[in-house]
Design an enzyme around this catalytic site. Sequence first.
Site, mmCIF file in Angstrom:
data_model
loop_
_atom_site.group_PDB
_atom_site.id
_atom_site.type_symbol
_atom_site.label_atom_id
_atom_site.label_comp_id
_atom_site.label_asym_id
_atom_site.label_seq_id
_atom_site.Cartn_x
_atom_site.Cartn_y
_atom_site.Cartn_z
ATOM 1 C CE1 TYR A 237 -8.337 -3.891 7.297
ATOM 2 C CE2 TYR A 237 -8.493 -5.439 5.337
ATOM 3 C CZ TYR A 237 -8.334 -4.991 6.520
ATOM 4 O OH TYR A 237 -8.608 -5.842 7.100
ATOM 5 C CD GLU B 120 1.417 -2.575 -5.109
ATOM 6 O OE1 GLU B 120 1.584 -3.592 -6.074
ATOM 7 O OE2 GLU B 120 0.187 -3.102 -4.986
ATOM 8 C CG ASP C 8 -2.296 -0.898 1.095
ATOM 9 O OD1 ASP C 8 -2.046 -1.109 -0.088
ATOM 10 O OD2 ASP C 8 -2.579 -1.611 2.040
ATOM 11 C CB VAL D 123 -4.840 2.056 1.566
ATOM 12 C CG1 VAL D 123 -4.086 1.486 -0.123
ATOM 13 C CG2 VAL D 123 -4.227 2.396 2.967
ATOM 14 C CG ASP E 54 18.488 6.502 10.714
ATOM 15 O OD1 ASP E 54 19.774 6.551 11.549
ATOM 16 O OD2 ASP E 54 18.889 7.128 9.031
HETATM 17 CU CU LIG Z 1 -7.723 -7.378 8.046
#
Ligand SMILES: [Cu+2]
Length: 723
Positions: free
Chosen positions: A449, A364, A361, A446, A515
């Site tokens: 979701y 993309e 996700d 997304v 980091d």
């Molecule tokens: Cu799920």
Amino acid sequence: MAKLTFSLVSFALVFLVLRSCHLLINPKLTFSFQPKFWAFKSMVTRPGTTRRSLDHFTRSPKHPLDPLTVQEVERVRTILSSYPPFVSTFPPIHSMVLDEPDKYRVSSWKTGDPVLPRKASVVSLVNGKSHVVTVDLDLGRVTAHVISPTSGYPMLTLEDLSNALEVALSDPKLKKSAMVRGVDVSDLACITPSVGWFGPNEEGRRLVKIVCYSRQNTSNYFMRPIEGLVMTIDLDKREVVQFVDKGQDIPIPSETNTDYRYTDDQMRKKSQPKMKPLNSISIEQPNGPSFSIEDGHVVKWANWQFHLKPDPRAGMVISRAMVQDSESGELRNVMYKGFASELFVPYMDVSEAWYFKGYMDAGEFGLGATAKSLVALNDCPKYSYYMDGVFVGSDGRPYIEPNIICVFERYAGDISWRHTDFLVPGSEIKESRRKVTLVARMAASVGNYDYIFDWEFQTDGLIKVKVETSGMLMVKGSPYQNVNQIPKEEEMSGPLVSENLIGVVHDHFVTFHLDMDVDGPNNSFAKVSLVKEETSPPNSSPRKSYLKVQRHVAKTENDAKINLKLTEPSELHVVNPSKLSSLGNPSGYKLVPGRTAASLLDTFDPPQIRSAFTNNQVWVTPYNKSEQWAGGFLAYQSKGDDTLAVWSERNRPIEKKDIVLWYTLGFHHIPCQEDFPIMPTVSASFDLKPVNFFQLNPILRLPPTFEDDLPNCKPSISQSWYL
Ligand SMILES: [Cu+2]
Ligand SMILES: *[C@@H]1O[C@H](CO)[C@@H](O)[C@H](O)[C@H]1NC(C)=O
Ligand SMILES: *[C@@H]1O[C@H](CO)[C@@H](O)[C@H](O)[C@H]1NC(C)=O
Ligand SMILES: *[C@@H]1O[C@H](CO)[C@@H](O)[C@H](O)[C@H]1NC(C)=O
């Protein structure tokens, strides 16, 4: 100015609706922008809501890590428009973000210093090749231009998605398939899931899948799949490559109970849930919140200071997190940069309409690009500060996504530390301190979701990173209405969650790039394990066994690849071996995993190859500015040749080096009835906790809270409520 603001805001709202992930509704639908605009306006003035005035037009960067401003984006576009390779046709811009200055220059930068030279990194697609162009804003020209050597394509643009939908919806086969099922084409809601990569068929061309739903009588079309129907579209040739319809015998699940909007008529007509309603509740801050946000991005609160910004791909980026030493008052480095690097969601159904569903996700679709304005008082409490995202459309122009990050202080009634002591008669001790924290939050939608990301800072030095999921299941239509109808031999890809609906089993893995720079860049990674020892010599003690601490400092990357096991416990310390406490312990922060999961897919399963960064829960790599995205810089249709797992095969030295810690938090998700029609949030988190970093408990001298400190509140003795 007001007019300008209006036009920019309306422009932004076009994107608010359109520029989303693998989701796009029938483009024939007309969107109404006005109501959203007013919703946004009222948010600006809502009491208890802090937000800085909309100064995006005039704003200039104040900190070397500040995202590109509106003016800078415009300038990059102007420079690119006269850049010879781009002059005849201006290519689609798939990404335009700040090219962050050299880490060591940023680390030594101080407020008041001139902002470091500004550069933009632009990814555009020309004839199927990904061009990565660096534009120097000070020099006013392109200073670097490379064609990416790895597989994969950049994030899809809005145009890619709407083109794909246009191609799909004008295909007579789709119309026929919809009609056969009694769905009018105008009631189709189609989404654009990524294709993944499964071999030569997917190579050399940009593809997207199309999957459709019925929006008849519901806003929650995700619960009404047109099962077995899937199209593959070539994004550049704008043609249907494959059309599959194998689900005509599977009914479209009913719309009953699918809607979830409070304004929905059906919802209003229904009775309230059978529970006693809650009284109103809010945290009051009569003197305002105790954090400040300087120059739009530098958050200062209690003993913490960090830079916070939205990012189209990572969602939210925390940089230069520093904590004040409780004794010396010195500001000490903890983490240079932390963000969600990739999010892998493989579905466990291998049939034709499902096998490709293994999303990445962040790479993309983008966690920031799919984040929308937060809902005041529901997504974030009163006294939140909201931050806008300045993002870039495929035409290279800026747009504003308002209020996508909120910052607030949280008091959830928890305790920081306490002790009561009654062992000495006549000198009873009761000491307790409440826990107030600072949260930075963003929610990405997304497609189906929703992912809520929290970075929570505590005064005792702990950082908690939390991911919560909500939204809609990706469901599969089924002929069955009851489990007793399912033949024993039939293999189901998940439980029945509603009539004719299967909640397909899947995983969520969120990989964080951490980091760490504990008291400076040169750190080591130590595995502090607990191992069982047998009492020796035997019978020398009534005990037979005990646990002993074994410390192992990782020399190279292979030493630091960790699969968590309950039976092999270890603490995971990032330490600065050259910064010893007065007792001689190295200053450190430990990674404390919380709820997580391991990917159980075959290592050579194509989705797992692409998301091989989930092969371990923990990795440590030496810092390299170009190794930020665990699934590869170009994740779309990537073959997995640029993942964390590939970089790490070099097995580089990591001792006393500037190192990056990677941690994957995960869920296995076996859906259940309660996930229908919208899921209550599920959460998982991990902590970064100081270990021998402070000389002693850093909040030892924190004062307790007394009733006089809360002038607006009534005495807090519970009995008074029941009188
Ligand atoms: Cu799920
Ligand atoms: C569903 O919508 C259709 C038109 O889209 C309408 O004819 C029908 O009455 C609706 N059904 C219900 C149960 O509301
Ligand atoms: C970190 O270590 C390198 C050598 O590995 C050294 O050149 C550099 O000066 C060190 N940096 C700091 C801040 O200690
Ligand atoms: C940094 O990472 C990239 C990608 O893995 C690699 O090509 C490059 O050689 C690395 N640079 C250094 C100095 O290791």
